[in-house]
Each structure stands twice: as structure tokens, then as C-alpha cells.
Design a protein around this motif. Structure first.
Motif, PDB file in Angstrom:
ATOM      1  N   ALA A  70      10.712 -37.967 -17.709  1.00  0.00           N
ATOM      2  CA  ALA A  70      11.761 -38.962 -17.478  1.00  0.00           C
ATOM      3  C   ALA A  70      13.064 -38.509 -18.133  1.00  0.00           C
ATOM      4  O   ALA A  70      13.087 -38.125 -19.306  1.00  0.00           O
ATOM      5  N   LEU A  71      14.147 -38.546 -17.349  1.00  0.00           N
ATOM      6  CA  LEU A  71      15.476 -38.181 -17.824  1.00  0.00           C
ATOM      7  C   LEU A  71      16.458 -39.269 -17.421  1.00  0.00           C
ATOM      8  O   LEU A  71      16.158 -40.087 -16.554  1.00  0.00           O
ATOM      9  N   LYS A  72      17.634 -39.250 -18.061  1.00  0.00           N
ATOM     10  CA  LYS A  72      18.711 -40.164 -17.679  1.00  0.00           C
ATOM     11  C   LYS A  72      19.868 -39.352 -17.118  1.00  0.00           C
ATOM     12  O   LYS A  72      20.197 -38.291 -17.653  1.00  0.00           O
ATOM     13  N   ALA A  73      20.466 -39.842 -16.064  1.00  0.00           N
ATOM     14  CA  ALA A  73      21.621 -39.156 -15.473  1.00  0.00           C
ATOM     15  C   ALA A  73      22.728 -39.048 -16.517  1.00  0.00           C
ATOM     16  O   ALA A  73      23.032 -40.014 -17.211  1.00  0.00           O
TER      17      ALA A  73
ATOM     18  N   GLU B 166      22.660 -37.448 -19.290  1.00  0.00           N
ATOM     19  CA  GLU B 166      22.172 -37.170 -20.648  1.00  0.00           C
ATOM     20  C   GLU B 166      21.827 -35.684 -20.777  1.00  0.00           C
ATOM     21  O   GLU B 166      20.959 -35.180 -20.063  1.00  0.00           O
TER      22      GLU B 166
ATOM     23  N   THR C  28      21.622 -31.058 -17.736  1.00  0.00           N
ATOM     24  CA  THR C  28      22.233 -32.388 -17.690  1.00  0.00           C
ATOM     25  C   THR C  28      22.189 -32.849 -16.238  1.00  0.00           C
ATOM     26  O   THR C  28      23.027 -32.443 -15.428  1.00  0.00           O
TER      27      THR C  28
ATOM     28  N   ARG D 230      22.731 -37.015 -11.207  1.00  0.00           N
ATOM     29  CA  ARG D 230      22.508 -38.301 -10.531  1.00  0.00           C
ATOM     30  C   ARG D 230      21.020 -38.657 -10.485  1.00  0.00           C
ATOM     31  O   ARG D 230      20.160 -37.770 -10.550  1.00  0.00           O
ATOM     32  N   PRO D 231      20.750 -39.956 -10.358  1.00  0.00           N
ATOM     33  CA  PRO D 231      19.355 -40.413 -10.317  1.00  0.00           C
ATOM     34  C   PRO D 231      18.606 -39.844  -9.115  1.00  0.00           C
ATOM     35  O   PRO D 231      19.200 -39.512  -8.096  1.00  0.00           O
TER      36      PRO D 231
ATOM     37  N   VAL E 115      14.818 -38.949 -12.742  1.00  0.00           N
ATOM     38  CA  VAL E 115      16.122 -39.199 -13.363  1.00  0.00           C
ATOM     39  C   VAL E 115      16.561 -40.619 -13.008  1.00  0.00           C
ATOM     40  O   VAL E 115      16.642 -40.972 -11.831  1.00  0.00           O
ATOM     41  N   THR E 116      16.818 -41.421 -14.044  1.00  0.00           N
ATOM     42  CA  THR E 116      17.277 -42.785 -13.842  1.00  0.00           C
ATOM     43  C   THR E 116      18.746 -42.915 -14.255  1.00  0.00           C
ATOM     44  O   THR E 116      19.270 -42.052 -14.951  1.00  0.00           O
ATOM     45  N   ALA E 117      19.367 -43.985 -13.796  1.00  0.00           N
ATOM     46  CA  ALA E 117      20.782 -44.226 -14.102  1.00  0.00           C
ATOM     47  C   ALA E 117      20.974 -44.621 -15.547  1.00  0.00           C
ATOM     48  O   ALA E 117      20.132 -45.058 -16.229  1.00  0.00           O
TER      49      ALA E 117
END
Length: 128
Positions: free
Chosen positions: A56-59, A61, A98, A101-102, A126-128
Motif C-alpha cells: 500500500a502506497l499513497k499518491a 508520498e 513517488t 496517482r492512485p 496507491v491511494t489518494a
């Protein structure tokens, strides 16, 4: 050069320096906090699996993928994220990432590592 020995004047000078330094320290602290060290994500590869295989990643980040091959030469490729790295056994490979986008992005081993290689894959979510 003369040294001012008046205790009242020295106290006022100390307060003045403190009054100027405190907001400056807060500003510098905020700047340093914005440039935080990227989160590290360790991905281990061994025949015929990545661990973890769902990440799991964040857009936006920044992260660093820490890649470790445990037995033979492997490769990690996530074409939609622009990631490609060889993974020689016994060495740690660090790859900055990095995501912009999600979405759900696949990754796979792109160096043949034996029978079972074709099923060696995972996903970045990848989530927002």
C-alpha cells in the motif's frame, strides 16, 4: 573592544535574541519536517515469491523500495510506475519511488529464475 557588564542590559539582550530565535527555530523546524526521510519498504524475493506481494502506497508520498534477493538473481519491474531494478543475491538495492496517482499497479520478476518464475508477481495499491 569593551564588554558590557551591565546585568540589566545583558538580560534585555538575551530576551531580544530569544524573541528573534524562537520564531526562526519554528520556521526551520517546519521546513525540515517537510523534507522528511522517505518511508522504506523492504521487499524480499526468493524463488518464486515476493514478500510482501501487496504493498500500500499513497499518491505523492516518496518511498524507498529496499530490495533483497535471498537465493538467485532476480529483477523487479513495475512498468506503469517506471520502476526497474536488478536484484543480485547478497546485496541490497534501494530504489526511490513517488507514485503520482492512485491506482493498482502490477510488479513482477523480469529475470528468469526457474520453473515458477511466470507466477512471481505482486501489486502496488496507491491511494489518494
Amino acid at each position: 573592544m569593551t564588554i558590557d557588564t551591565n546585568p540589566r542590559r545583558r538580560q534585555l539582550l538575551g530576551w531580544t535574541v530569544a524573541a528573534v530565535a524562537a520564531p526562526l527555530a519554528v520556521t526551520l523546524g517546519a521546513t525540515q519536517g517537510d523534507a522528511a526521510t522517505p518511508r522504506e519498504i523492504v521487499i524480499r524475493a526468493r524463488r518464486f515469491v515476493f514478500t510482501p506481494d501487496k504493498i500500500a502506497l499513497k499518491a505523492g508520498e516518496p518511498v524507498v523500495l529496499v530490495l533483497i534477493a535471498e537465493d538467485v538473481v532476480m529483477g523487479l519491474s513495475a512498468p506503469d510506475l517506471g520502476v526497474r531494478a536488478g536484484m543480485p543475491p547478497g546485496r541490497t538495492v534501494r530504489v526511490p519511488l513517488t507514485p503520482a496517482r492512485p491506482g493498482t499497479y502490477g510488479f513482477l520478476c523480469d529475470i528468469f529464475c526457474g520453473s515458477g518464475h511466470e507466477n512471481m508477481s505482486g501489486t502496488f495499491v496507491v491511494t489518494a
